[in-house]
Design a protein around this motif. Structure first.
Motif, mmCIF file in Angstrom:
data_model
loop_
_atom_site.group_PDB
_atom_site.id
_atom_site.type_symbol
_atom_site.label_atom_id
_atom_site.label_comp_id
_atom_site.label_asym_id
_atom_site.label_seq_id
_atom_site.Cartn_x
_atom_site.Cartn_y
_atom_site.Cartn_z
ATOM 1 N N ALA A 74 0.833 -1.206 0.000
ATOM 2 C CA ALA A 74 0.000 0.000 0.000
ATOM 3 C C ALA A 74 0.865 1.251 0.000
ATOM 4 C CB ALA A 74 -0.936 -0.010 1.201
ATOM 5 N N ASN A 75 1.943 1.244 0.775
ATOM 6 C CA ASN A 75 2.824 2.408 0.832
ATOM 7 C C ASN A 75 3.497 2.653 -0.513
ATOM 8 O OD1 ASN A 75 2.198 2.675 3.540
ATOM 9 N ND2 ASN A 75 4.040 1.632 4.244
ATOM 10 N N SER A 76 3.980 1.589 -1.148
ATOM 11 C CA SER A 76 4.681 1.723 -2.421
ATOM 12 C C SER A 76 3.760 2.292 -3.498
ATOM 13 C CB SER A 76 5.230 0.361 -2.847
ATOM 14 O OG SER A 76 5.779 0.422 -4.138
ATOM 15 N N VAL A 77 2.548 1.745 -3.591
ATOM 16 C CA VAL A 77 1.598 2.206 -4.595
ATOM 17 C C VAL A 77 1.193 3.652 -4.320
ATOM 18 C CG1 VAL A 77 -0.734 1.876 -5.513
ATOM 19 C CG2 VAL A 77 0.738 -0.100 -5.101
ATOM 20 N N PHE A 78 0.926 3.962 -3.058
ATOM 21 C CA PHE A 78 0.501 5.306 -2.674
ATOM 22 C C PHE A 78 1.576 6.334 -3.020
ATOM 23 C CE2 PHE A 78 -0.540 8.517 0.710
ATOM 24 C CZ PHE A 78 -1.809 8.838 0.241
ATOM 25 N N GLU A 79 2.822 5.988 -2.768
ATOM 26 C CA GLU A 79 3.910 6.913 -3.065
ATOM 27 C C GLU A 79 4.031 7.175 -4.564
ATOM 28 O OE1 GLU A 79 7.177 5.059 -1.085
ATOM 29 O OE2 GLU A 79 6.333 5.476 0.908
ATOM 30 N N ASP A 80 3.747 6.158 -5.386
ATOM 31 C CA ASP A 80 3.708 6.363 -6.832
ATOM 32 C C ASP A 80 2.567 7.312 -7.205
ATOM 33 O OD1 ASP A 80 4.365 5.173 -9.772
ATOM 34 O OD2 ASP A 80 2.202 5.375 -9.499
ATOM 35 N N GLN A 81 1.396 7.091 -6.600
ATOM 36 C CA GLN A 81 0.231 7.910 -6.929
ATOM 37 C C GLN A 81 0.407 9.360 -6.508
ATOM 38 O OE1 GLN A 81 -2.828 5.711 -4.924
ATOM 39 N NE2 GLN A 81 -3.047 4.208 -6.569
ATOM 40 N N LEU A 82 1.134 9.593 -5.424
ATOM 41 C CA LEU A 82 1.353 10.963 -4.966
ATOM 42 C C LEU A 82 2.106 11.796 -6.005
ATOM 43 C CD1 LEU A 82 2.264 10.429 -1.193
ATOM 44 C CD2 LEU A 82 0.125 11.306 -2.145
ATOM 45 N N LYS A 83 2.801 11.134 -6.919
ATOM 46 C CA LYS A 83 3.557 11.849 -7.950
ATOM 47 C C LYS A 83 2.655 12.394 -9.051
ATOM 48 C CE LYS A 83 7.558 8.812 -7.215
ATOM 49 N NZ LYS A 83 8.382 7.723 -7.819
ATOM 50 N N TRP A 84 1.462 11.777 -9.241
ATOM 51 C CA TRP A 84 0.614 12.223 -10.346
ATOM 52 C C TRP A 84 -0.831 12.528 -9.962
ATOM 53 C CZ3 TRP A 84 -3.264 8.628 -11.739
ATOM 54 C CH2 TRP A 84 -3.081 7.311 -11.313
ATOM 55 N N CYS A 85 -1.180 12.326 -8.692
ATOM 56 C CA CYS A 85 -2.514 12.708 -8.213
ATOM 57 C C CYS A 85 -2.431 14.053 -7.485
ATOM 58 C CB CYS A 85 -3.079 11.638 -7.279
ATOM 59 S SG CYS A 85 -3.487 10.079 -8.104
ATOM 60 N N GLU A 86 -3.386 14.924 -7.761
ATOM 61 C CA GLU A 86 -3.342 16.264 -7.170
ATOM 62 C C GLU A 86 -3.649 16.280 -5.680
ATOM 63 O OE1 GLU A 86 -4.309 16.641 -11.528
ATOM 64 O OE2 GLU A 86 -5.004 15.385 -9.876
ATOM 65 N N HIS A 87 -4.399 15.282 -5.198
ATOM 66 C CA HIS A 87 -4.820 15.259 -3.793
ATOM 67 C C HIS A 87 -4.702 13.831 -3.269
ATOM 68 C CE1 HIS A 87 -6.448 19.320 -4.295
ATOM 69 N NE2 HIS A 87 -6.898 18.884 -5.454
ATOM 70 N N ALA A 88 -4.789 13.677 -1.952
ATOM 71 C CA ALA A 88 -4.654 12.342 -1.357
ATOM 72 C C ALA A 88 -5.424 12.267 -0.050
ATOM 73 C CB ALA A 88 -3.189 11.999 -1.126
ATOM 74 N N VAL A 89 -5.915 11.054 0.244
ATOM 75 C CA VAL A 89 -6.689 10.780 1.456
ATOM 76 C C VAL A 89 -6.183 9.479 2.058
ATOM 77 C CG1 VAL A 89 -8.971 10.038 2.293
ATOM 78 C CG2 VAL A 89 -8.785 12.005 0.768
ATOM 79 N N ALA A 90 -6.146 9.397 3.374
ATOM 80 C CA ALA A 90 -5.839 8.151 4.075
ATOM 81 C C ALA A 90 -6.950 7.873 5.082
ATOM 82 C CB ALA A 90 -4.495 8.247 4.791
ATOM 83 N N ILE A 91 -7.300 6.594 5.235
ATOM 84 C CA ILE A 91 -8.328 6.233 6.217
ATOM 85 C C ILE A 91 -7.719 5.996 7.592
ATOM 86 C CG2 ILE A 91 -9.730 5.174 4.412
ATOM 87 C CD1 ILE A 91 -8.942 2.439 5.727
ATOM 88 N N ASN A 92 -6.394 5.901 7.650
ATOM 89 C CA ASN A 92 -5.678 5.668 8.896
ATOM 90 C C ASN A 92 -4.999 6.971 9.318
ATOM 91 O OD1 ASN A 92 -2.991 4.994 10.357
ATOM 92 N ND2 ASN A 92 -4.162 3.104 10.565
ATOM 93 N N GLU A 93 -5.213 7.374 10.557
ATOM 94 C CA GLU A 93 -4.708 8.679 11.008
ATOM 95 C C GLU A 93 -3.184 8.736 11.008
ATOM 96 O OE1 GLU A 93 -5.987 12.028 14.310
ATOM 97 O OE2 GLU A 93 -6.525 9.915 14.633
ATOM 98 N N GLN A 94 -2.535 7.627 11.364
ATOM 99 C CA GLN A 94 -1.074 7.610 11.354
ATOM 100 C C GLN A 94 -0.524 7.758 9.941
ATOM 101 O OE1 GLN A 94 -0.415 3.839 13.385
ATOM 102 N NE2 GLN A 94 0.281 4.915 15.219
ATOM 103 N N VAL A 95 -1.164 7.104 8.983
ATOM 104 C CA VAL A 95 -0.757 7.216 7.581
ATOM 105 C C VAL A 95 -0.933 8.651 7.097
ATOM 106 C CG1 VAL A 95 -1.283 6.508 5.213
ATOM 107 C CG2 VAL A 95 -1.232 4.799 7.049
ATOM 108 N N ALA A 96 -2.074 9.261 7.433
ATOM 109 C CA ALA A 96 -2.338 10.640 7.019
ATOM 110 C C ALA A 96 -1.288 11.590 7.573
ATOM 111 C CB ALA A 96 -3.734 11.058 7.476
ATOM 112 N N GLU A 97 -0.923 11.391 8.836
ATOM 113 C CA GLU A 97 0.082 12.262 9.462
ATOM 114 C C GLU A 97 1.458 12.042 8.836
ATOM 115 O OE1 GLU A 97 1.962 13.123 13.919
ATOM 116 O OE2 GLU A 97 0.179 11.863 13.671
#
Length: 387
Positions: free
Chosen positions: A185-208
């Motif tokens: 999940a972390n690897s995929v999310f980090e890839d998406q952060l490069k081309w997605c304008e916004h991001a959401v996490a359902i886990n508070e620790q992940v969001a922070e």
């Protein structure tokens, strides 16, 4: 074999010729699974004529009958006769690009709940989905992805990498459904952060950790609140999860064999796995039924972003024994255990019960659909204001 009108309607009745044999599957009213309208057959009764279907919302569709047509030749034999808009998705505010769409699963439950709260136009997947949905259209392939992206103001992206060239147009929202312990999940999310304008996490620790929006899971109260419990001479432990490595199904089986007499574990694992203390029941959809049977709910996962099944058990008034991940990280509402030794797990199962009321209050206060829906509405208003 279903057939699809270009407007998105699905035709469940087909007639085709296979050699000298005419094969017909008969149905009366044909529900449109994607647009909420009904398809009704308008058949003249002449076996040599095409079957005509009327989509009461989008026009007409027909299924041609060709000589010597075999089932594998029938694909793309339907078309819409009068619809000007032949897209598979109705234009709207929010769509979902998901790496997969299964019949059951936590992610699929998440999309259904999101649809109930704020509505989604539909789901697109890179590969053929393993299941359709009666709630919204689900289509696969690059064309479907581009079509969905062009139909919505915002596009949630989960589990998909390197699709930025297909999704230009909407505000793209990467979503992280897991925990910081989830390498994938972390690897995929980090890839998406490069081309997605916004991001959401359902886990508070992940969001922070990633500095993104925190919007927790919502829990649909209706199916599981106030479940009626039958009287049982036997006490049941319920393990209702995907049979996946991170859920540690092997540990659940070891715990089952260590249970005292009078206890049995029911688990969504292979139905061939049956012993005196363990009953594999396969994948199930009727979760409230099994929660009604359960005296204790067990989660053995070694990572968890939230724990929807745990939350449903709490709402149903079933005490929870779990590893310290997701909701299991809150010791005031669960019996917390870690490690591979089954004995501490059994001891926690036998003492579970006093935290039921606190657990239910915690879920009702923090994860009610109306509470989470408001968070999503505020977020969407900020990234793509309604015109």
């Amino acid at each position: 074999m279903p057939f699809y009108c270009r407007c998105g309607a699905v035709l469940h009745e087909i007639t085709y010729q296979y050699g000298t044999q005419v094969v017909t599957q008969v149905s009366d009213d044909l529900p449109c699974q994607f647009r909420g309208a009904e398809l009704r057959e308008i058949n003249c009764g002449c076996s040599g004529k095409p079957k005509i279907y009327a989509c009461t919302k989008h026009g007409e569709a027909y299924l041609r009958k060709l000589p010597k047509m075999t089932p594998d030749m029938i694909a793309d034999c339907t078309m819409c006769l009068t619809c000007e808009d032949r897209n598979r998705y109705t234009p709207g505010r929010l769509g979902v690009l998901s790496v997969v769409h299964n019949r059951v699963g936590g992610t699929e439950t998440y999309w259904r709940t999101l649809n109930n709260m704020i509505g989604i136009v539909g789901i697109a997947t890179p590969q053929t989905p393993k299941a359709k949905s009666i709630h919204y259209p689900v289509f696969a392939g690059d064309e479907a992805i581009e079509e969905l992206a062009a139909s919505v103001d915002a596009l949630i992206v989960w589990g998909v990498v390197a699709k930025d060239h297909l999704t230009r147009g909407p505000k793209r929202v990467a979503i992280h459904h897991g925990s910081l312990q989830s390498t994938w999940a972390n690897s995929v999310f980090e890839d998406q952060l490069k081309w997605c304008e916004h991001a959401v996490a359902i886990n508070e620790q992940v969001a922070e950790y990633y500095g993104v929006e925190y919007i927790p899971n919502a829990v649909d109260f209706r199916p599981v609140e106030n479940v009626l419990r039958p009287y049982n001479d036997v006490k049941y432990v319920a393990w209702l999860h995907r049979d996946a490595q991170e859920k540690r199904p092997h540990l659940a089986r070891r715990i089952a064999e260590a249970l005292p007499d009078g206890w049995i574990m029911i688990a969504t694992q292979e139905e061939t796995r049956i012993t005196a203390k363990f009953r594999g029941i396969g994948q199930v959809e009727d979760v409230p039924y099994y929660l009604a049977l359960a005296d204790v709910f067990l989660s053995t996962a070694d990572q968890e972003g939230f724990g929807l099944s745990i939350a449903e058990a709490m709402l149903a008034g079933v005490p929870v024994v779990t590893s310290p991940h997701g909701l299991g990280a809150i010791p005031e509402i669960v019996e917390q255990v870690d490690g591979e030794d089954p004995q501490p797990w059994v001891e926690a199962i036998l003492r579970a019960g006093p935290k039921i009321d606190a657990a239910r209050r915690h879920i009702q206060s923090n994860y009610a659909p109306n509470v989470v829906a408001e968070k999503w509405r505020l977020f969407l208003d900020r990234i793509c204001p309604a015109m």
